[in-house]
Design an enzyme around this catalytic site. Structure first.
Site, PDB file in Angstrom:
ATOM      1  N   GLY A   1       1.085  -1.037   0.036  1.00  0.00           N
ATOM      2  CA  GLY A   1       0.128  -0.158  -0.563  1.00  0.00           C
ATOM      3  C   GLY A   1       0.823   1.168  -0.145  1.00  0.00           C
TER       4      GLY A   1
ATOM      5  N   ARG B   1       1.330  -4.918  -5.678  1.00  0.00           N
ATOM      6  CA  ARG B   1       1.306  -6.785  -5.235  1.00  0.00           C
ATOM      7  C   ARG B   1       1.617  -7.592  -6.078  1.00  0.00           C
ATOM      8  NH1 ARG B   1      -0.459  -4.071  -0.379  1.00  0.00           N
ATOM      9  NH2 ARG B   1      -2.290  -2.989  -0.244  1.00  0.00           N
TER      10      ARG B   1
ATOM     11  N   ASP C   1       5.022  -4.853   6.220  1.00  0.00           N
ATOM     12  CA  ASP C   1       5.517  -6.370   6.979  1.00  0.00           C
ATOM     13  C   ASP C   1       5.375  -7.285   5.450  1.00  0.00           C
ATOM     14  OD1 ASP C   1       3.390  -6.304   6.933  1.00  0.00           O
ATOM     15  OD2 ASP C   1       2.452  -7.186   8.654  1.00  0.00           O
TER      16      ASP C   1
ATOM     17  N   THR D   1       4.037   2.536   5.095  1.00  0.00           N
ATOM     18  CA  THR D   1       2.747   2.551   5.910  1.00  0.00           C
ATOM     19  C   THR D   1       2.291   3.609   6.582  1.00  0.00           C
ATOM     20  OG1 THR D   1       1.292   0.882   6.472  1.00  0.00           O
ATOM     21  CG2 THR D   1       3.455   1.079   7.199  1.00  0.00           C
ATOM     22  N   ILE D   2       0.543   3.671   6.529  1.00  0.00           N
ATOM     23  CA  ILE D   2      -0.220   4.425   6.546  1.00  0.00           C
ATOM     24  C   ILE D   2      -0.184   3.645   8.562  1.00  0.00           C
ATOM     25  CG2 ILE D   2      -1.054   6.125   4.957  1.00  0.00           C
ATOM     26  CD1 ILE D   2      -3.355   5.144   5.784  1.00  0.00           C
ATOM     27  N   ASP D   3      -0.501   2.541   8.409  1.00  0.00           N
ATOM     28  CA  ASP D   3      -1.007   2.030   9.609  1.00  0.00           C
ATOM     29  C   ASP D   3      -0.256   2.114  11.011  1.00  0.00           C
ATOM     30  OD1 ASP D   3      -2.575   1.454   7.580  1.00  0.00           O
ATOM     31  OD2 ASP D   3      -1.565  -1.211   7.327  1.00  0.00           O
TER      32      ASP D   3
ATOM     33  N   ASP E   1       1.709  -0.091  11.965  1.00  0.00           N
ATOM     34  CA  ASP E   1       1.671  -1.238  12.275  1.00  0.00           C
ATOM     35  C   ASP E   1       2.847  -1.796  12.276  1.00  0.00           C
ATOM     36  OD1 ASP E   1       1.984  -1.445   9.661  1.00  0.00           O
ATOM     37  OD2 ASP E   1       0.197  -3.063  10.009  1.00  0.00           O
TER      38      ASP E   1
ATOM     39  N   ARG F   1      -5.462  -1.266   9.359  1.00  0.00           N
ATOM     40  CA  ARG F   1      -5.775  -3.014   9.147  1.00  0.00           C
ATOM     41  C   ARG F   1      -5.931  -3.716  11.013  1.00  0.00           C
ATOM     42  NH1 ARG F   1      -3.443  -5.789   4.264  1.00  0.00           N
ATOM     43  NH2 ARG F   1      -2.230  -3.756   4.012  1.00  0.00           N
TER      44      ARG F   1
ATOM     45  N   ALA G   1     -13.091  12.840  20.570  1.00  0.00           N
ATOM     46  CA  ALA G   1     -14.013  11.885  20.373  1.00  0.00           C
ATOM     47  C   ALA G   1     -14.112  11.650  21.482  1.00  0.00           C
ATOM     48  CB  ALA G   1     -13.248  10.908  19.309  1.00  0.00           C
TER      49      ALA G   1
ATOM     50  N   HIS H   1      -9.945   5.291   1.215  1.00  0.00           N
ATOM     51  CA  HIS H   1      -8.580   6.146   0.789  1.00  0.00           C
ATOM     52  C   HIS H   1      -8.224   7.364   1.107  1.00  0.00           C
ATOM     53  CE1 HIS H   1      -9.340   1.541  -0.072  1.00  0.00           C
ATOM     54  NE2 HIS H   1      -7.813   1.229  -0.258  1.00  0.00           N
TER      55      HIS H   1
HETATM   56  P1  ADP Z   1       2.806  -4.661   2.276  1.00  0.00           P
HETATM   57  O1  ADP Z   1       4.479  -4.316   2.197  1.00  0.00           O
HETATM   58  O2  ADP Z   1       2.341  -3.050   2.673  1.00  0.00           O
HETATM   59  O3  ADP Z   1       2.532  -5.602   4.350  1.00  0.00           O
HETATM   60  P2  ADP Z   1       1.629  -6.246   1.120  1.00  0.00           P
HETATM   61  O4  ADP Z   1       1.558  -7.592   2.475  1.00  0.00           O
HETATM   62  O5  ADP Z   1       0.804  -6.664  -0.350  1.00  0.00           O
HETATM   63  O6  ADP Z   1       1.900  -5.537   1.591  1.00  0.00           O
HETATM   64  O7  ADP Z   1       3.186  -6.818   0.447  1.00  0.00           O
HETATM   65  C1  ADP Z   1       3.767  -6.296  -0.871  1.00  0.00           C
HETATM   66  C2  ADP Z   1       4.764  -7.072  -1.403  1.00  0.00           C
HETATM   67  O8  ADP Z   1       5.532  -7.551  -1.021  1.00  0.00           O
HETATM   68  C3  ADP Z   1       3.882  -8.467  -2.106  1.00  0.00           C
HETATM   69  O9  ADP Z   1       3.135  -8.086  -3.045  1.00  0.00           O
HETATM   70  C4  ADP Z   1       4.802  -9.583  -2.563  1.00  0.00           C
HETATM   71  O10 ADP Z   1       5.351  -9.028  -3.418  1.00  0.00           O
HETATM   72  C5  ADP Z   1       5.836  -9.482  -1.615  1.00  0.00           C
HETATM   73  N1  ADP Z   1       5.472 -10.276  -0.382  1.00  0.00           N
HETATM   74  C6  ADP Z   1       4.424 -10.113   0.585  1.00  0.00           C
HETATM   75  N2  ADP Z   1       5.227 -11.431   1.646  1.00  0.00           N
HETATM   76  C7  ADP Z   1       5.770 -11.930   0.864  1.00  0.00           C
HETATM   77  C8  ADP Z   1       7.077 -12.861   0.727  1.00  0.00           C
HETATM   78  N3  ADP Z   1       6.179 -14.184   2.025  1.00  0.00           N
HETATM   79  N4  ADP Z   1       8.173 -13.598   0.563  1.00  0.00           N
HETATM   80  C9  ADP Z   1       8.309 -12.909  -1.152  1.00  0.00           C
HETATM   81  N5  ADP Z   1       7.928 -12.064  -1.477  1.00  0.00           N
HETATM   82  C10 ADP Z   1       6.343 -11.627  -0.037  1.00  0.00           C
HETATM   83  O1  F6P Z   2      -1.723  -0.973   4.585  1.00  0.00           O
HETATM   84  C1  F6P Z   2      -2.604  -0.212   4.124  1.00  0.00           C
HETATM   85  C2  F6P Z   2      -4.106  -0.096   4.192  1.00  0.00           C
HETATM   86  O2  F6P Z   2      -4.257   1.702   3.567  1.00  0.00           O
HETATM   87  C3  F6P Z   2      -4.916  -0.335   5.416  1.00  0.00           C
HETATM   88  O3  F6P Z   2      -4.813   0.827   6.026  1.00  0.00           O
HETATM   89  C4  F6P Z   2      -6.615  -0.783   4.649  1.00  0.00           C
HETATM   90  O4  F6P Z   2      -6.786  -1.634   5.818  1.00  0.00           O
HETATM   91  C5  F6P Z   2      -5.472  -1.861   3.446  1.00  0.00           C
HETATM   92  O5  F6P Z   2      -4.097  -1.127   2.892  1.00  0.00           O
HETATM   93  C6  F6P Z   2      -6.594  -1.053   2.226  1.00  0.00           C
HETATM   94  O6  F6P Z   2      -5.684  -2.033   0.710  1.00  0.00           O
HETATM   95  P1  F6P Z   2      -5.949  -1.714  -0.749  1.00  0.00           P
HETATM   96  O7  F6P Z   2      -5.516   0.107  -1.142  1.00  0.00           O
HETATM   97  O8  F6P Z   2      -5.562  -3.164  -0.894  1.00  0.00           O
HETATM   98  O9  F6P Z   2      -7.474  -1.492  -0.504  1.00  0.00           O
END
Ligand code: ADP
Ligand code: F6P
Length: 320
Positions: free
Chosen positions: A12, A73, A104, A126-128, A130, A172, A187, A250
């Protein structure tokens, strides 16, 4: 000594990613290291979608939201054979190491590549907020300020119409956006997965609030906890407060990064290049107090994120 580095954004998008790309690029060029931008995250790495950067490439992007390298992704990257093909693409241009800006999931990809001999450093984009072991992630502060702006606007109309207004925000499973925004905007209730959700308790609190003369209420809730539109109906039925639910969506991910995010992204980008120059890989960059440090990705991903309990306790201290 590393001679050529790539930089990509993955997962994201988050405001401040462009500032991170810029910092990586400038630090490399100042050190005489060649630098490539990789378009579309790991997908572009696999396809060899590279742009060689020079001093002009990252002009006028420090203030821009999104990521000019684009993000994608690409689940196929979990397969070793796909990663090997990506490494072949890197070899064609002499790219020896990589900075990955993402969450992550992106860190997992960076770790997997490092294990295959390509030093990678992750930056928490990431904005989260997390990611374990960092005080803040790149993009969190900008998203927070977007939510604050929305809540202030919702307060106006909520007050005019004497309504209860619910705002669902992203994160998330991490409640930091909700908690920091809820505290910033006064709030009445803040609901996160960390604090747990007891609907009866919320309804009782709103009833009490109404009984003491309050004419409107703001409730902030993290996504994925409950259907806020259905919740609004139940609140209205139980409390008599006319209630409206809003899902911010978004727009929280866009916009010009705040100064805080630009500074964080810049400092983290510089640190990433310094660590690669020292021959290090498999690390991710964290902010710990005033320090910007590199920590092993395996360690960080093995930790459960410790949320700031103090701020959650403060929420309760000023409730009603
Ligand atoms: P974020 O990085 O925001 O957590 P994703 O979980 O979608 O977002 O992961 C981003 C990209 O990182 C995935 O689309 C994939 O290309 C890669 N990725 C995620 N998990 C793995 C993994 N276990 N091994 C290798 N590449 C990974
Ligand atoms: O990780 C960033 C985030 O914006 C989360 O806060 C949200 O749950 C998710 O991504 C939304 O993902 P997408 O852009 O795939 O709908």
């Amino acid at each position: 000594m590393v001679k050529c580095i790539g930089v990509l954004t993955s997962g994201g998008d988050a405001p401040g990613m462009n500032a991170a790309i810029r910092a990586v690029t400038r630090t490399c060029l100042n050190k005489g290291i060649k630098v490539y931008g990789v378009r579309l995250g790991y997908k572009g790495l696999h396809e060899g979608d590279f742009i060689e950067f020079d001093n002009h490439s990252t002009r006028n992007i420090i203030n821009r939201g999104g990521t000019f390298l684009k993000s994608a992704r690409f689940p196929e990257f979990k397969e070793e054979s796909v990663r090997q093909e990506a490494i072949e693409q890197m070899k064609k241009v002499g790219m020896e190491a990589l900075v990955v800006v993402g969450g992550d999931g992106s860190y997992q990809g960076a770790l997997a590549l490092t294990k295959m001999g390509i030093n990678c450093i992750g930056l928490p984009g990431t904005i989260d907020n997390d990611i374990p072991d960092t005080d803040f992630t790149i993009g969190f502060d900008t998203a927070l300020n977007t939510i604050v702006d929305a809540l202030d606007k919702l307060r106006d109309t909520s007050s005019s119409h004497q309504r209860c207004t619910i705002l669902e925000v992203m994160g998330r499973r991490c409640g930091d956006l909700a908690v920091y925004a809820g505290l910033s905007c006064g709030a009445e209730d803040i609901i996160t997965s960390e604090s747990g959700f007891d609907e009866n308790e919320l309804i009782e609190a709103l009833k009490q609030s109404k009984a003491t003369g309050k004419k409107h209420a703001l409730v902030v809730i993290t996504e994925h906890i409950t259907d806020v539109h259905e919740l609004a109906k139940r609140i209205e039925a139980a409390t008599g407060f006319e209630t409206r639910a809003n899902v911010l969506g978004h727009m929280q991910r866009g916009g010009s990064p705040t100064a805080r995010d630009r500074v964080l992204a810049t400092r983290m980008g510089i640190k990433a290049v310094e660590l690669l120059e020292e021959g290090k890989g498999g690390l991710c960059i964290s902010q710990q107090g005033s320090e910007i440090v590199g920590l092993p990705i395996t360690e960080v991903l093995g930790h459960k994120r410790q949320y700031d309990k103090g701020i959650y306790e403060d929420v309760l201290k000023i409730r009603y």
